[in-house]
Design an enzyme around this catalytic site. Structure first.
Site, PDB file in Angstrom:
ATOM      1  CG  LEU A  98      -1.895  -1.244   1.397  1.00  0.00           C
ATOM      2  CD1 LEU A  98      -3.261  -0.849   2.451  1.00  0.00           C
ATOM      3  CD2 LEU A  98      -2.808  -2.022   0.223  1.00  0.00           C
ATOM      4  N   GLY A 143       1.098  -5.459   1.095  1.00  0.00           N
ATOM      5  CA  GLY A 143      -0.093  -5.138   0.138  1.00  0.00           C
ATOM      6  C   GLY A 143       0.517  -6.167  -0.755  1.00  0.00           C
ATOM      7  CG  ASN A 167       6.472  -5.521   6.126  1.00  0.00           C
ATOM      8  OD1 ASN A 167       5.223  -5.500   5.488  1.00  0.00           O
ATOM      9  ND2 ASN A 167       7.348  -4.702   5.943  1.00  0.00           N
ATOM     10  CD  GLU A 168       0.810  -5.691   6.644  1.00  0.00           C
ATOM     11  OE1 GLU A 168       1.142  -6.505   6.970  1.00  0.00           O
ATOM     12  OE2 GLU A 168      -0.013  -6.274   5.136  1.00  0.00           O
TER      13      GLU A 168
HETATM   14  C1  LIG Z   1      -5.224  -0.662   9.098  1.00  0.00           C
HETATM   15  C2  LIG Z   1      -4.071   0.016   8.320  1.00  0.00           C
HETATM   16  C3  LIG Z   1      -3.278  -1.658   7.668  1.00  0.00           C
HETATM   17  C4  LIG Z   1      -2.884  -1.449   6.430  1.00  0.00           C
HETATM   18  C5  LIG Z   1      -2.062  -2.220   5.586  1.00  0.00           C
HETATM   19  C6  LIG Z   1      -0.886  -1.791   5.104  1.00  0.00           C
HETATM   20  C7  LIG Z   1      -0.586  -2.938   4.117  1.00  0.00           C
HETATM   21  C8  LIG Z   1       0.540  -2.151   3.352  1.00  0.00           C
HETATM   22  O1  LIG Z   1       1.160  -2.882   2.298  1.00  0.00           O
HETATM   23  S1  LIG Z   1       1.792  -0.882   4.303  1.00  0.00           S
HETATM   24  C9  LIG Z   1       3.200  -0.976   2.796  1.00  0.00           C
HETATM   25  C10 LIG Z   1       4.139  -2.064   3.354  1.00  0.00           C
HETATM   26  N1  LIG Z   1       5.478  -1.680   2.910  1.00  0.00           N
HETATM   27  C11 LIG Z   1       6.549  -1.591   3.559  1.00  0.00           C
HETATM   28  O2  LIG Z   1       7.130  -1.665   4.304  1.00  0.00           O
HETATM   29  C12 LIG Z   1       7.566  -1.404   1.653  1.00  0.00           C
HETATM   30  C13 LIG Z   1       8.201  -0.553   2.014  1.00  0.00           C
HETATM   31  N2  LIG Z   1       9.549  -0.185   1.133  1.00  0.00           N
HETATM   32  C14 LIG Z   1      11.019  -0.561   1.184  1.00  0.00           C
HETATM   33  O3  LIG Z   1      10.640  -1.410   2.106  1.00  0.00           O
HETATM   34  C15 LIG Z   1      11.180  -0.294   0.316  1.00  0.00           C
HETATM   35  O4  LIG Z   1      11.231   0.942  -1.208  1.00  0.00           O
HETATM   36  C16 LIG Z   1      11.660  -1.081  -0.762  1.00  0.00           C
HETATM   37  C17 LIG Z   1      12.327  -2.626  -0.418  1.00  0.00           C
HETATM   38  C18 LIG Z   1      10.118  -1.428  -1.006  1.00  0.00           C
HETATM   39  C19 LIG Z   1      12.437  -0.605  -2.255  1.00  0.00           C
HETATM   40  O5  LIG Z   1      13.838  -0.612  -1.386  1.00  0.00           O
HETATM   41  P1  LIG Z   1      14.141   0.677  -2.648  1.00  0.00           P
HETATM   42  O6  LIG Z   1      14.038  -0.600  -4.154  1.00  0.00           O
HETATM   43  O7  LIG Z   1      16.178   0.955  -1.612  1.00  0.00           O
HETATM   44  O8  LIG Z   1      13.815   2.163  -2.423  1.00  0.00           O
HETATM   45  P2  LIG Z   1      13.492   2.935  -1.533  1.00  0.00           P
HETATM   46  O9  LIG Z   1      13.120   2.427  -0.727  1.00  0.00           O
HETATM   47  O10 LIG Z   1      14.529   3.951  -1.957  1.00  0.00           O
HETATM   48  O11 LIG Z   1      12.524   3.503  -2.436  1.00  0.00           O
HETATM   49  C20 LIG Z   1      11.949   4.623  -3.316  1.00  0.00           C
HETATM   50  C21 LIG Z   1      11.088   5.219  -3.544  1.00  0.00           C
HETATM   51  O12 LIG Z   1       9.559   4.982  -2.563  1.00  0.00           O
HETATM   52  C22 LIG Z   1       9.271   5.245  -1.671  1.00  0.00           C
HETATM   53  N3  LIG Z   1       8.631   4.389  -1.386  1.00  0.00           N
HETATM   54  C23 LIG Z   1       9.161   2.538  -0.884  1.00  0.00           C
HETATM   55  N4  LIG Z   1       7.527   2.372  -0.180  1.00  0.00           N
HETATM   56  C24 LIG Z   1       6.809   2.808  -0.583  1.00  0.00           C
HETATM   57  C25 LIG Z   1       5.089   2.708  -0.118  1.00  0.00           C
HETATM   58  N5  LIG Z   1       5.280   1.546   0.370  1.00  0.00           N
HETATM   59  N6  LIG Z   1       4.178   3.403   0.029  1.00  0.00           N
HETATM   60  C26 LIG Z   1       5.504   4.879  -0.755  1.00  0.00           C
HETATM   61  N7  LIG Z   1       6.235   5.338  -1.083  1.00  0.00           N
HETATM   62  C27 LIG Z   1       6.946   4.196  -0.874  1.00  0.00           C
HETATM   63  C28 LIG Z   1      10.148   5.672  -0.828  1.00  0.00           C
HETATM   64  O13 LIG Z   1      10.056   6.173   0.316  1.00  0.00           O
HETATM   65  C29 LIG Z   1      11.560   6.313  -1.683  1.00  0.00           C
HETATM   66  O14 LIG Z   1      10.597   7.830  -2.022  1.00  0.00           O
HETATM   67  P3  LIG Z   1      11.630   8.534  -1.894  1.00  0.00           P
HETATM   68  O15 LIG Z   1      12.623   9.074  -0.831  1.00  0.00           O
HETATM   69  O16 LIG Z   1      10.608  10.310  -2.477  1.00  0.00           O
HETATM   70  O17 LIG Z   1      12.312   8.219  -3.289  1.00  0.00           O
END
Ligand SMILES: CCCCC/C=C/C(=O)SCCNC(=O)CCNC(=O)[C@H](O)C(C)(C)COP(=O)(O)OP(=O)(O)OC[C@H]1O[C@@H](n2cnc3c(N)ncnc32)[C@H](O)[C@@H]1OP(=O)(O)O
Length: 292
Positions: A98, A143, A167-168
């Site tokens: 998400l 997600g 990993n929530e």
């Molecule tokens: C009741 C509530 C329930 C809610 C249920 C929730 C479900 C979910 O899905 S929550 C999301 C869980 N996701 C994560 O924990 C993943 C987070 N991201 C990562 O671990 C890493 O970004 C990666 C392993 C996916 C990729 O790593 P890498 O290639 O090194 O890229 P960056 O970390 O540098 O990320 C680039 C850019 O993208 C932004 N970003 C990453 N993930 C997300 C995300 N899920 N949502 C929004 N934005 C994300 C990150 O912040 C970077 O942004 P900038 O710094 O602006 O370039």
């Protein structure tokens, strides 16, 4: 209803579905293309390949979710397609799950709209009449993992950097009951209990051992393996396979359908808490920091 709302939303954001959606590739094959989801008919008759193309990390933004649901709906309504392979166009990332920015610093109306889109996406994938095979060519937390778990079969690239799981808890979030149900239905109760509480992200060998994926193959064979698996699934007549799938999945989906509005309200209440907003901001900030 949701589809109509989605179309309206896409029109507002400047995405034209009809004309933009259909183009002809070099081999004359039809190629549906929106901004963030690319649909390619493949060499296997009746099979399309959906590629997630929402760089940098295929996070599930509202626009992405809407396009994805519309693409699946179009393929379901087009009787030439019987199966779909889901994969990513972003190197090394299937989907980052998400979009955290959709859940941070917005108002309750936005949270409601976003959560409904997440629910609709899951229901569409989980109950699809099509055979869905996930060709997981990158990391897939939360997600992203949910999408893969909701397919009929999962092929994962053999790369220890690619982790998969819900990993929530590591983000300070409580996993919704239907995420939990989808995991329990795949890997069983005890393994889910541990994986969910600890927010574990599994490398390929462990994901295979747990039954979170069905096959682990060399990275350059993920899509071809998914397509050959598809041939086996398509050997079964659609109507008996679809009725069987529905029989197995209906109760899990009905649980959400019955509590859909309450689930939205729960999400709004939970995500609006100051403490949750703070954890999400810190998590986003840490993602940015790790680059420096
Ligand atoms: C009741 C509530 C329930 C809610 C249920 C929730 C479900 C979910 O899905 S929550 C999301 C869980 N996701 C994560 O924990 C993943 C987070 N991201 C990562 O671990 C890493 O970004 C990666 C392993 C996916 C990729 O790593 P890498 O290639 O090194 O890229 P960056 O970390 O540098 O990320 C680039 C850019 O993208 C932004 N970003 C990453 N993930 C997300 C995300 N899920 N949502 C929004 N934005 C994300 C990150 O912040 C970077 O942004 P900038 O710094 O602006 O370039």
């Amino acid at each position: 209803m949701a589809l109509a709302a989605g179309r309206a939303m896409l029109m507002r954001s400047g995405v034209r579905l009809g004309t933009q959606a259909a183009a002809r590739g070099g081999n004359g094959a039809r190629r549906f293309m929106n901004h963030r989801v690319v649909v390619e008919p493949n060499t296997v008759p009746g099979v399309a390949v959906i590629k997630f193309k929402n760089p940098p990390v295929n996070s599930l933004t509202l626009e992405f979710l809407t396009e994805f649901v519309i693409c699946l709906e179009k393929l379901e309504n087009d009787k030439t397609f019987r199966g779909v392979v889901l994969t990513s166009d972003c190197p090394g990332i299937f989907s980052a799950g998400l979009d955290l920015r959709e859940m941070c610093g917005k108002n309750p109306a936005h949270y409601a709209e976003y959560w409904r889109a997440v629910q609709e996406m899951w229901l569409k994938v989980y109950l699809s009449n099509l055979v869905l095979v996930a060709a997981i060519n990158g990391t897939s937390p939360a997600g992203g993992c949910l999408i893969a778990l909701s397919c009929d079969y999962r092929v994962l690239a053999d790369n220890p950097r690619y982790r998969m799981g819900l990993n929530e808890t590591l983000l300070g979030l409580v996993v919704p009951f239907w995420f939990k149900d989808t995991l329990v239905n795949t890997i069983g109760h005890r393994a889910s209990e541990r994986a969910l509480q600890l927010g574990l992200l599994f490398p390929p060998a462990e994901a295979l051992q747990l039954g979170m994926v069905d096959q682990v193959v060399p990275e350059d064979q993920v899509q071809s393996t998914a397509l050959s698996v598809m041939t086996q699934w398509l050997a079964i007549p659609d109507h008996v396979r679809q009725l069987t799938k529905n029989m197995i999945r209906k109760a899990t989906a009905d649980h959400l359908i019955k509590h859909q509005e309450a689930d939205i309200q729960n999400f709004i209440n939970f995500i609006s808490r100051d403490s949750i907003q703070k954890s999400l901001q810190v998590y986003l900030e840490n993602l940015k920091q790790k680059k420096h």
